[in-house]
Scaffold this motif. Sequence first.
Motif, PDB file in Angstrom:
ATOM      1  N   LEU A 123       0.829  -1.200   0.000  1.00  0.00           N
ATOM      2  CA  LEU A 123       0.000   0.000   0.000  1.00  0.00           C
ATOM      3  C   LEU A 123       0.870   1.259   0.000  1.00  0.00           C
ATOM      4  O   LEU A 123       0.576   2.235  -0.716  1.00  0.00           O
ATOM      5  N   ALA A 124       1.948   1.221   0.778  1.00  0.00           N
ATOM      6  CA  ALA A 124       2.820   2.388   0.856  1.00  0.00           C
ATOM      7  C   ALA A 124       3.481   2.675  -0.495  1.00  0.00           C
ATOM      8  O   ALA A 124       3.506   3.824  -0.962  1.00  0.00           O
ATOM      9  N   LEU A 125       4.009   1.647  -1.147  1.00  0.00           N
ATOM     10  CA  LEU A 125       4.650   1.859  -2.437  1.00  0.00           C
ATOM     11  C   LEU A 125       3.625   2.263  -3.501  1.00  0.00           C
ATOM     12  O   LEU A 125       3.915   3.089  -4.371  1.00  0.00           O
ATOM     13  N   SER A 126       2.437   1.687  -3.428  1.00  0.00           N
ATOM     14  CA  SER A 126       1.379   2.063  -4.379  1.00  0.00           C
ATOM     15  C   SER A 126       1.048   3.546  -4.258  1.00  0.00           C
ATOM     16  O   SER A 126       0.835   4.236  -5.265  1.00  0.00           O
ATOM     17  N   TYR A 127       1.024   4.045  -3.013  1.00  0.00           N
ATOM     18  CA  TYR A 127       0.735   5.469  -2.835  1.00  0.00           C
ATOM     19  C   TYR A 127       1.868   6.336  -3.382  1.00  0.00           C
ATOM     20  O   TYR A 127       1.622   7.347  -4.055  1.00  0.00           O
ATOM     21  N   VAL A 128       3.111   5.918  -3.113  1.00  0.00           N
ATOM     22  CA  VAL A 128       4.253   6.701  -3.589  1.00  0.00           C
ATOM     23  C   VAL A 128       4.231   6.811  -5.113  1.00  0.00           C
ATOM     24  O   VAL A 128       4.545   7.862  -5.683  1.00  0.00           O
ATOM     25  N   LEU A 129       3.800   5.751  -5.779  1.00  0.00           N
ATOM     26  CA  LEU A 129       3.818   5.735  -7.238  1.00  0.00           C
ATOM     27  C   LEU A 129       2.580   6.366  -7.858  1.00  0.00           C
ATOM     28  O   LEU A 129       2.648   6.908  -8.964  1.00  0.00           O
ATOM     29  N   THR A 130       1.440   6.311  -7.169  1.00  0.00           N
ATOM     30  CA  THR A 130       0.190   6.789  -7.771  1.00  0.00           C
ATOM     31  C   THR A 130      -0.354   8.050  -7.117  1.00  0.00           C
ATOM     32  O   THR A 130      -1.145   8.763  -7.736  1.00  0.00           O
ATOM     33  N   LYS A 131      -0.006   8.253  -5.840  1.00  0.00           N
ATOM     34  CA  LYS A 131      -0.534   9.359  -5.029  1.00  0.00           C
ATOM     35  C   LYS A 131      -2.063   9.265  -4.870  1.00  0.00           C
ATOM     36  O   LYS A 131      -2.728  10.272  -4.620  1.00  0.00           O
ATOM     37  N   GLU A 132      -2.577   8.052  -4.996  1.00  0.00           N
ATOM     38  CA  GLU A 132      -4.010   7.862  -4.746  1.00  0.00           C
ATOM     39  C   GLU A 132      -4.221   7.712  -3.242  1.00  0.00           C
ATOM     40  O   GLU A 132      -3.654   6.828  -2.599  1.00  0.00           O
ATOM     41  N   GLU A 133      -5.076   8.568  -2.706  1.00  0.00           N
ATOM     42  CA  GLU A 133      -5.251   8.670  -1.260  1.00  0.00           C
ATOM     43  C   GLU A 133      -5.677   7.368  -0.615  1.00  0.00           C
ATOM     44  O   GLU A 133      -5.336   7.086   0.536  1.00  0.00           O
ATOM     45  N   LYS A 134      -6.402   6.558  -1.346  1.00  0.00           N
ATOM     46  CA  LYS A 134      -6.897   5.310  -0.750  1.00  0.00           C
ATOM     47  C   LYS A 134      -5.745   4.410  -0.296  1.00  0.00           C
ATOM     48  O   LYS A 134      -5.862   3.681   0.701  1.00  0.00           O
ATOM     49  N   TYR A 135      -4.644   4.445  -1.044  1.00  0.00           N
ATOM     50  CA  TYR A 135      -3.510   3.608  -0.668  1.00  0.00           C
ATOM     51  C   TYR A 135      -2.843   4.125   0.601  1.00  0.00           C
ATOM     52  O   TYR A 135      -2.408   3.332   1.453  1.00  0.00           O
ATOM     53  N   LEU A 136      -2.781   5.439   0.776  1.00  0.00           N
ATOM     54  CA  LEU A 136      -2.218   6.003   2.004  1.00  0.00           C
ATOM     55  C   LEU A 136      -3.075   5.619   3.194  1.00  0.00           C
ATOM     56  O   LEU A 136      -2.563   5.189   4.242  1.00  0.00           O
ATOM     57  N   GLU A 137      -4.380   5.735   3.048  1.00  0.00           N
ATOM     58  CA  GLU A 137      -5.291   5.390   4.155  1.00  0.00           C
ATOM     59  C   GLU A 137      -5.225   3.895   4.453  1.00  0.00           C
ATOM     60  O   GLU A 137      -5.294   3.484   5.609  1.00  0.00           O
ATOM     61  N   GLY A 138      -5.112   3.098   3.400  1.00  0.00           N
ATOM     62  CA  GLY A 138      -5.000   1.654   3.621  1.00  0.00           C
ATOM     63  C   GLY A 138      -3.721   1.291   4.358  1.00  0.00           C
ATOM     64  O   GLY A 138      -3.727   0.436   5.255  1.00  0.00           O
ATOM     65  N   ALA A 139      -2.623   1.937   3.991  1.00  0.00           N
ATOM     66  CA  ALA A 139      -1.361   1.668   4.678  1.00  0.00           C
ATOM     67  C   ALA A 139      -1.455   2.057   6.141  1.00  0.00           C
ATOM     68  O   ALA A 139      -0.998   1.319   7.034  1.00  0.00           O
ATOM     69  N   LYS A 140      -2.031   3.217   6.417  1.00  0.00           N
ATOM     70  CA  LYS A 140      -2.186   3.656   7.811  1.00  0.00           C
ATOM     71  C   LYS A 140      -3.059   2.673   8.587  1.00  0.00           C
ATOM     72  O   LYS A 140      -2.795   2.390   9.769  1.00  0.00           O
ATOM     73  N   LYS A 141      -4.094   2.145   7.950  1.00  0.00           N
ATOM     74  CA  LYS A 141      -4.985   1.198   8.630  1.00  0.00           C
ATOM     75  C   LYS A 141      -4.197   0.012   9.183  1.00  0.00           C
ATOM     76  O   LYS A 141      -4.374  -0.380  10.353  1.00  0.00           O
ATOM     77  N   TRP A 142      -3.331  -0.557   8.375  1.00  0.00           N
ATOM     78  CA  TRP A 142      -2.580  -1.731   8.803  1.00  0.00           C
ATOM     79  C   TRP A 142      -1.440  -1.357   9.755  1.00  0.00           C
ATOM     80  O   TRP A 142      -1.183  -2.073  10.730  1.00  0.00           O
ATOM     81  N   MET A 143      -0.800  -0.231   9.527  1.00  0.00           N
ATOM     82  CA  MET A 143       0.300   0.190  10.395  1.00  0.00           C
ATOM     83  C   MET A 143      -0.210   0.518  11.796  1.00  0.00           C
ATOM     84  O   MET A 143       0.368   0.095  12.808  1.00  0.00           O
ATOM     85  N   LEU A 144      -1.284   1.258  11.866  1.00  0.00           N
ATOM     86  CA  LEU A 144      -1.806   1.668  13.175  1.00  0.00           C
ATOM     87  C   LEU A 144      -2.415   0.486  13.922  1.00  0.00           C
ATOM     88  O   LEU A 144      -2.376   0.448  15.157  1.00  0.00           O
ATOM     89  N   ALA A 145      -2.972  -0.467  13.156  1.00  0.00           N
ATOM     90  CA  ALA A 145      -3.488  -1.674  13.811  1.00  0.00           C
ATOM     91  C   ALA A 145      -2.364  -2.403  14.529  1.00  0.00           C
ATOM     92  O   ALA A 145      -2.537  -2.882  15.659  1.00  0.00           O
TER      93      ALA A 145
END
Length: 893
Positions: A123-145
């Motif tokens: 999710l983190a790399l997908s966000y870096v490459l696409t800048k689609e917000e959903k990937y950032l939120e998805g990465a945070k979901k798993w990291m914060l969990a």
Amino acid sequence: MDKGLKKKLITMLCVLSVFLSIPLSVCSLTYEEIYGELNTLEYQIDTETLSAFSNVHPKLLLNEERLSEIQDALANEDAMMHKAYYEVLKRARWGLENNPPETIVTASYDSFFSYLYEYAPSLALSYVLTKEEKYLEGAKKWMLAACDYPVWETKPDLATGIALTSLGLSYDWLYEYLDAVSRDKVKAKMLEQANAVYENMRGVKTGYNRYWLQNHMWIPVSGMACAAAALYGEEDIAAGFLTLANNHFSTTMSLLPEDGFAHEGMDYFFYGMESLFIYADLSCALLGVDLFETDFFRNVSDYILYQFYPKSAWNTDCYYSNIGDSSGRGLKTHMIRLAAAKNRNGYAQWLANELDTNNVASGHPYFKMLWYDRSLLPTAPQKEKALLKHFTDMDVAVSKTGWEENDSMVIFKSGLPMGHKENELSKTMEDFYDFGGAHVHPDNNHFILYGNGELLLRDDNYTVPKFTLQHNTLTVNGEGQLGDSDRWFDTLEFHDGNGFAQIRKAETVSGIDHIVGEAAGSYRASAGLTKFDRHLIFLKPDILLVVDDIKLQSNKDLKLRFWPQSQEISETEDGFTVLGEKTKLKITDLTKNSDSKRSETETVWVKEATEERKSVSFSKNASEWVSAKAISWSDLSAEPVQVEYEDRGTEQLFWYDNRLLTLQLDTGSFTVQEYCDISVTLSGSGKITPYPSRILKDQQMEVSILPDPGWYIESVKVNGIPVIVDNTEEYQLSSIITQDSTVEVVFNEIKIPPAIQSVGRGFTWPGYGGILFAKISIPDSRMELIEYGFLFSENHQIPVEGDAGSVRLKALVPMNHRGQFGIQIKGKKICPGHTYFARCYLIYRDGEVDAMQYGEPFAFTPQSESVNAFLQSNGSEPIPYTSYELPEQTQEE
């Protein structure tokens, strides 16, 4: 600088860098107490290099330069990069669609950590490459969990390691995009868990924290290093974590085998050493310590390449050999990509390309994007790579017929649990302990065979407990090798028992691979083994000779087991036949000196469970045993090549495919000579000795051809060409043989020719007359009398058929029972007192051939004598005769 002083200075720097944050009790052990004499490399962090990355993001395996390379590869439609990118996005979608569990099981390795390792970096790399917000939120979901779970493990181990790696990578890549609250929460959790790893690894030795050569140390320490590198510049404590990681992995690299081999098996290579690869990459980039310059990393690409089965195996979910605890399926292609890139190894790049092209499961795709170097051109191994590779530190040899899809492959092991290098270093320790040999198997002189597109002889895969009897090797009185145990491999027993094994020879001669393993030292003293040398001779492409030379101090029950992959096994007169999915495998007992052979169902262990599996075995109670087996294979529709064998003591002879291989057991060498098959056809009654079934090429064939009594040599041909036979009673045939040859001998029965007794009498009657008499004997009932009579001549002493001066007078009435007949000659040509010449003849049929037989020629002068008196003097039976009127004499007297 004194070595001990240097270590103390390093320890003091470590303490100074972290004393404000780490309890003093943790640092109570000195550098010497932790690493002893094992850390021979003594790598030191380049502080200038490291300080350049203070508060820099991203820096963990990804930086602005690498990001630009990835984007350029995607823009230029690089197929491999696009494939990896698609896989990253697919896993990112899975991360979006799934949610972390509310709680985790802390007492075991919970599946959450696998998901975290898969989803958060994707999710983190997908966000870096696409800048689609959903990937950032998805990465945070798993990291914060992950941060919300109060306890990951009761003691930091594998789960902690992969969680720290996941968070470290994701935190670093997303640093500038995370909100402060999320960033601080992730940072706090990483510090907490990294510190737990640090304390454990710095503390008193408790198994895993000193497993220099095992995944239980590598994974948590590498995870700690990832977190520390991500936090470097923000938290002073990170430097201490990195120092410990450097010292631990410096020790690991000091002990790892120089041949690049992984003693835990390929599954654990891809599982455990992934963390070592991650650490090596960040160490090279951030710490100025390049582990890729070690012999281990220089040679690891060959280890990977040679362990893979031919591509025909890849569709069966079995990609590579499973020496050690391995199923053959835990592949991670991205590690091959990194090894290829760092070593500029085109062969490894070729292998990774082939795996990706064939859609073989390949681990974490985000690593593939980070480690794929598209500037490195692939090189197919067919061009240069040897077909026999001996990994000399771990003593594993791999023999291949080639690098194509359906080639064959033999993997043979006979060595020390963790290699010669580890063994030499561990000898310096007064108090030896296990560096991580739990996943080793007690399997010296064991081998695996792959051929005709399928596994033929197998390993026992990942098992707990570890038993020698589950391998293709020897047991003595039912007992296995040192380290054989009811749980993990007992490294201490092997060490304390002065265990030893090695591959003494691995060479190619005349296209034949010969591997010799020495394993007597692998057995307990109670076995009494003084010699267990196993010769593997690979007669490519489809014959493997297995010759075991075994000696003991006294008679023991010996058993040699072989474990076929297929369970369709049938016993034959001289061994066993195994039918696979498409292969017929034959295991032939050439020596035929076993007390028993059998195929039996045995209970075997498979990862702390049991199953029933068939083996084939050969047993003998003896103090010495030379056992020779031929293992050959073919398609189901064909028959495997047969091997013939001759035992000459220290010389072992094997005849196959027009070759003779002679193995010298005393020297361990062999020679190969071509031979020619001799096909002998004997017709009739006789023999050829010695019987020439085969002759060495370009050698003289010398044989005697002997007819039986009553027979004679009629003809001899070699390769269809007649030989001039100078003695039909016994002939010495001598010929140089340069090719497969035929010898055809025809013996014919001696036939006694007809016997003829003839006499001429002139019986004068008034005016003229005379009679010629003969007696004919036909001793052979197979002869048919066709015609008989006399040849008469006035002046030729030996009348001959066809001469102008000879007259053929055929008998026209049958002879009597005594074989007597006569020819009466009438006419004025017969004159008393004149000498004439005659010769009895007969024509007989022998088979399909007519032959003429002559009696002795004689001269006669007609006399005055009573014909009746002569007839009566020759018995009471009348002598029939045929009368001929001869023309008047034309020649002058």
